[in-house]
Design a protein around this motif. Sequence first.
Motif, PDB file in Angstrom:
ATOM      1  N   ILE A  82     -17.191 -17.393 -62.649  1.00 18.82           N
ATOM      2  CA  ILE A  82     -18.543 -16.966 -62.272  1.00 18.82           C
ATOM      3  C   ILE A  82     -18.986 -17.421 -60.884  1.00 18.82           C
ATOM      4  O   ILE A  82     -19.876 -16.813 -60.292  1.00 18.82           O
ATOM      5  CB  ILE A  82     -19.573 -17.443 -63.336  1.00 18.82           C
ATOM      6  N   SER A  83     -18.366 -18.467 -60.317  1.00 16.01           N
ATOM      7  CA  SER A  83     -18.966 -19.080 -59.128  1.00 16.01           C
ATOM      8  C   SER A  83     -18.310 -18.679 -57.808  1.00 16.01           C
ATOM      9  O   SER A  83     -17.148 -18.303 -57.753  1.00 16.01           O
ATOM     10  CB  SER A  83     -18.951 -20.613 -59.259  1.00 16.01           C
ATOM     11  N   ASP A  84     -19.112 -18.785 -56.730  1.00 17.13           N
ATOM     12  CA  ASP A  84     -18.629 -18.578 -55.365  1.00 17.13           C
ATOM     13  C   ASP A  84     -18.203 -19.902 -54.734  1.00 17.13           C
ATOM     14  O   ASP A  84     -17.228 -19.962 -54.001  1.00 17.13           O
ATOM     15  CB  ASP A  84     -19.728 -17.933 -54.507  1.00 17.13           C
ATOM     16  N   ARG A  85     -18.973 -20.946 -55.014  1.00 17.72           N
ATOM     17  CA  ARG A  85     -18.642 -22.293 -54.530  1.00 17.72           C
ATOM     18  C   ARG A  85     -18.825 -23.291 -55.667  1.00 17.72           C
ATOM     19  O   ARG A  85     -19.580 -23.040 -56.600  1.00 17.72           O
ATOM     20  CB  ARG A  85     -19.537 -22.696 -53.352  1.00 17.72           C
ATOM     21  N   VAL A  86     -18.141 -24.423 -55.557  1.00 18.44           N
ATOM     22  CA  VAL A  86     -18.196 -25.445 -56.609  1.00 18.44           C
ATOM     23  C   VAL A  86     -18.557 -26.792 -55.994  1.00 18.44           C
ATOM     24  O   VAL A  86     -18.016 -27.184 -54.951  1.00 18.44           O
ATOM     25  CB  VAL A  86     -16.844 -25.562 -57.346  1.00 18.44           C
TER      26      VAL A  86
ATOM     27  N   HIS B 231     -19.733 -36.899 -59.791  1.00 22.51           N
ATOM     28  CA  HIS B 231     -19.268 -37.965 -60.683  1.00 22.51           C
ATOM     29  C   HIS B 231     -20.219 -39.149 -60.589  1.00 22.51           C
ATOM     30  O   HIS B 231     -20.446 -39.694 -59.496  1.00 22.51           O
ATOM     31  CB  HIS B 231     -17.847 -38.396 -60.311  1.00 22.51           C
ATOM     32  N   LEU B 232     -20.804 -39.521 -61.722  1.00 21.63           N
ATOM     33  CA  LEU B 232     -21.731 -40.656 -61.791  1.00 21.63           C
ATOM     34  C   LEU B 232     -22.817 -40.586 -60.716  1.00 21.63           C
ATOM     35  O   LEU B 232     -23.123 -41.572 -60.046  1.00 21.63           O
ATOM     36  CB  LEU B 232     -20.968 -41.986 -61.690  1.00 21.63           C
ATOM     37  N   GLY B 233     -23.389 -39.393 -60.553  1.00 25.21           N
ATOM     38  CA  GLY B 233     -24.524 -39.226 -59.646  1.00 25.21           C
ATOM     39  C   GLY B 233     -24.176 -39.047 -58.193  1.00 25.21           C
ATOM     40  O   GLY B 233     -25.083 -38.917 -57.361  1.00 25.21           O
ATOM     41  N   LYS B 234     -22.879 -39.021 -57.845  1.00 23.79           N
ATOM     42  CA  LYS B 234     -22.467 -38.834 -56.448  1.00 23.79           C
ATOM     43  C   LYS B 234     -21.560 -37.608 -56.328  1.00 23.79           C
ATOM     44  O   LYS B 234     -20.681 -37.409 -57.172  1.00 23.79           O
ATOM     45  CB  LYS B 234     -21.724 -40.061 -55.920  1.00 23.79           C
ATOM     46  N   ILE B 235     -21.777 -36.815 -55.284  1.00 22.03           N
ATOM     47  CA  ILE B 235     -20.912 -35.659 -55.046  1.00 22.03           C
ATOM     48  C   ILE B 235     -19.584 -36.145 -54.473  1.00 22.03           C
ATOM     49  O   ILE B 235     -19.556 -36.910 -53.503  1.00 22.03           O
ATOM     50  CB  ILE B 235     -21.583 -34.664 -54.085  1.00 22.03           C
ATOM     51  N   VAL B 236     -18.466 -35.692 -55.084  1.00 20.27           N
ATOM     52  CA  VAL B 236     -17.148 -36.133 -54.612  1.00 20.27           C
ATOM     53  C   VAL B 236     -16.382 -35.010 -53.911  1.00 20.27           C
ATOM     54  O   VAL B 236     -15.452 -35.276 -53.148  1.00 20.27           O
ATOM     55  CB  VAL B 236     -16.298 -36.713 -55.768  1.00 20.27           C
ATOM     56  N   GLU B 237     -16.753 -33.739 -54.164  1.00 23.69           N
ATOM     57  CA  GLU B 237     -16.051 -32.640 -53.501  1.00 23.69           C
ATOM     58  C   GLU B 237     -16.887 -31.361 -53.555  1.00 23.69           C
ATOM     59  O   GLU B 237     -17.543 -31.078 -54.557  1.00 23.69           O
ATOM     60  CB  GLU B 237     -14.675 -32.408 -54.158  1.00 23.69           C
ATOM     61  N   ILE B 238     -16.865 -30.602 -52.458  1.00 24.77           N
ATOM     62  CA  ILE B 238     -17.524 -29.289 -52.383  1.00 24.77           C
ATOM     63  C   ILE B 238     -16.556 -28.328 -51.702  1.00 24.77           C
ATOM     64  O   ILE B 238     -15.998 -28.656 -50.651  1.00 24.77           O
ATOM     65  CB  ILE B 238     -18.835 -29.336 -51.558  1.00 24.77           C
ATOM     66  N   ALA B 239     -16.372 -27.152 -52.286  1.00 27.92           N
ATOM     67  CA  ALA B 239     -15.480 -26.154 -51.673  1.00 27.92           C
ATOM     68  C   ALA B 239     -15.737 -24.791 -52.300  1.00 27.92           C
ATOM     69  O   ALA B 239     -16.362 -24.687 -53.364  1.00 27.92           O
ATOM     70  CB  ALA B 239     -14.022 -26.553 -51.853  1.00 27.92           C
ATOM     71  N   LYS B 240     -15.235 -23.744 -51.626  1.00 27.27           N
ATOM     72  CA  LYS B 240     -15.249 -22.425 -52.237  1.00 27.27           C
ATOM     73  C   LYS B 240     -14.339 -22.453 -53.457  1.00 27.27           C
ATOM     74  O   LYS B 240     -13.377 -23.230 -53.511  1.00 27.27           O
ATOM     75  CB  LYS B 240     -14.786 -21.372 -51.234  1.00 27.27           C
TER      76      LYS B 240
ATOM     77  N   GLU C  91     -10.496 -22.096 -53.088  1.00 30.53           N
ATOM     78  CA  GLU C  91     -10.010 -23.226 -52.291  1.00 30.53           C
ATOM     79  C   GLU C  91      -9.908 -24.476 -53.149  1.00 30.53           C
ATOM     80  O   GLU C  91      -8.920 -25.220 -53.101  1.00 30.53           O
ATOM     81  CB  GLU C  91     -10.956 -23.460 -51.109  1.00 30.53           C
ATOM     82  N   LEU C  92     -10.929 -24.709 -53.973  1.00 27.35           N
ATOM     83  CA  LEU C  92     -10.948 -25.907 -54.813  1.00 27.35           C
ATOM     84  C   LEU C  92      -9.859 -25.860 -55.881  1.00 27.35           C
ATOM     85  O   LEU C  92      -9.188 -26.862 -56.146  1.00 27.35           O
ATOM     86  CB  LEU C  92     -12.321 -26.063 -55.473  1.00 27.35           C
ATOM     87  N   PHE C  93      -9.654 -24.692 -56.474  1.00 29.08           N
ATOM     88  CA  PHE C  93      -8.663 -24.594 -57.545  1.00 29.08           C
ATOM     89  C   PHE C  93      -7.232 -24.639 -57.010  1.00 29.08           C
ATOM     90  O   PHE C  93      -6.334 -25.130 -57.690  1.00 29.08           O
ATOM     91  CB  PHE C  93      -8.890 -23.311 -58.357  1.00 29.08           C
ATOM     92  N   LYS C  94      -7.024 -24.148 -55.796  1.00 28.73           N
ATOM     93  CA  LYS C  94      -5.678 -24.178 -55.210  1.00 28.73           C
ATOM     94  C   LYS C  94      -5.378 -25.509 -54.546  1.00 28.73           C
ATOM     95  O   LYS C  94      -4.233 -25.953 -54.526  1.00 28.73           O
ATOM     96  CB  LYS C  94      -5.540 -23.054 -54.191  1.00 28.73           C
ATOM     97  N   HIS C  95      -6.412 -26.153 -53.980  1.00 26.51           N
ATOM     98  CA  HIS C  95      -6.190 -27.396 -53.233  1.00 26.51           C
ATOM     99  C   HIS C  95      -7.214 -28.472 -53.603  1.00 26.51           C
ATOM    100  O   HIS C  95      -8.000 -28.912 -52.763  1.00 26.51           O
ATOM    101  CB  HIS C  95      -6.259 -27.118 -51.727  1.00 26.51           C
ATOM    102  N   PRO C  96      -7.236 -28.930 -54.869  1.00 28.57           N
ATOM    103  CA  PRO C  96      -8.128 -30.048 -55.211  1.00 28.57           C
ATOM    104  C   PRO C  96      -7.645 -31.319 -54.534  1.00 28.57           C
ATOM    105  O   PRO C  96      -6.446 -31.614 -54.560  1.00 28.57           O
ATOM    106  CB  PRO C  96      -8.005 -30.134 -56.739  1.00 28.57           C
ATOM    107  N   LEU C  97      -8.531 -32.075 -53.926  1.00 30.04           N
ATOM    108  CA  LEU C  97      -8.124 -33.249 -53.159  1.00 30.04           C
ATOM    109  C   LEU C  97      -8.588 -34.569 -53.775  1.00 30.04           C
ATOM    110  O   LEU C  97      -7.828 -35.527 -53.838  1.00 30.04           O
ATOM    111  CB  LEU C  97      -8.633 -33.133 -51.722  1.00 30.04           C
TER     112      LEU C  97
END
Length: 380
Positions: free
Chosen positions: A287-291, A295-304, A307-313
């Motif tokens: 459903i999403s364009d970006r993700v 984790h525990l109130g802090k953003i750890v990753e943002i990507a399209k 991009e996120l599913f192919k290259h999670p870092l």
Amino acid sequence: MKICPNCQKENSDDSNVCSNCNTILDDNIVSEKKEKDDVELSIEELDSLSDSDAINLPIKKYPKDKPILEIKDIDITFGRGKKKFKAVSDVSFDIYKGETVSLVGESGSGKTTIGRAIVSINPLSKGQILYKGRVISGSQESGKSKLSHHLRYELVRKIQMIFQDPAASLNERATIEYIIGEGLDNFHLYSSKQERMEKIEKIITDVGLLPEHLTRYPHEFSGGQRQRVGIARSIIMEPEFIVCDEPISALDVSIRAQVLNLLKKFQKELGLTYLFIAHDLSIVRFISDRVVVIHLGKIVEIAKTEELFKHPLHPYTKSLMSAIPIPDPIIEKNKKLFVYDPAMHDYSVNKPSLVEICKDHFVYGNEEEINKYRKIREEN
């Protein structure tokens, strides 16, 4: 509908003369007027508008290059003194018109807390939330934003929320007609009782239910049907932005796809913008364009999304990916789960921050980790 260039009143498509002022309706003039009304403003023009004009600006005229919702360095805390608990810390991200941004993370990570802050249920202890370039958030001290009462009232209509539990979010003592039509009554979005009933019957049909269901009560419906009522209650308000707080987590698998398709249908038809809160990444990919991963109130990753599913870092993102179920039972049985341990990070000296690794891909880490993530991304 034809719009009269003289009095701006609507007329039927087959009308040649305006019924209000008798102006001859030229199809070319009307179409030019309509095109002019749909032209996007520049960011400079938007900034020059008053708060009232900006918030009431038709969504078609809002510039694509400027986020419709901006979350800037927000903190959300609960309790005071020794019992004070920070649920969300230094969270920042933007959402542009017409897109779906998913906020994912485990239970208790602060997803719903952020969603409730957007609709002014949870006050902020730090930072700001902007809608169409105007601050709409309130602080914990005042509890209210600086907008006038009238504009805050308008925001209730423009920013709606679909809640996680369809049973708890509906009034068990009210009929479906009352539940769906309550917003119409509060905002006077109809000119007659007949128009009110027509709007309610149309939206109940659009979400896949029947007009005869309007006289029933929530307990007479299944979970999927109740969630459809919740969606109808939001859509009938003609909103521009909807916070979807895990709208399918309480539903069985066969109903989930129907509700997701319903949300995508309304987005395409009405130009809606969604913040989709979830913890199931397989749903998020659909459903999403970006993700945005939190984790525990802090953003750890943002990507399209792709991009996120192919290259999670980030290691936490990888742990979420490894938890996605695989339809093949043999592969699923032999799959190795990646368990994330926050103790693997040493932030005692080199403090972390959210850094752009490549175009539109941000990862949280210190300098050493960021260099490692960059190297991994370049190799891939």
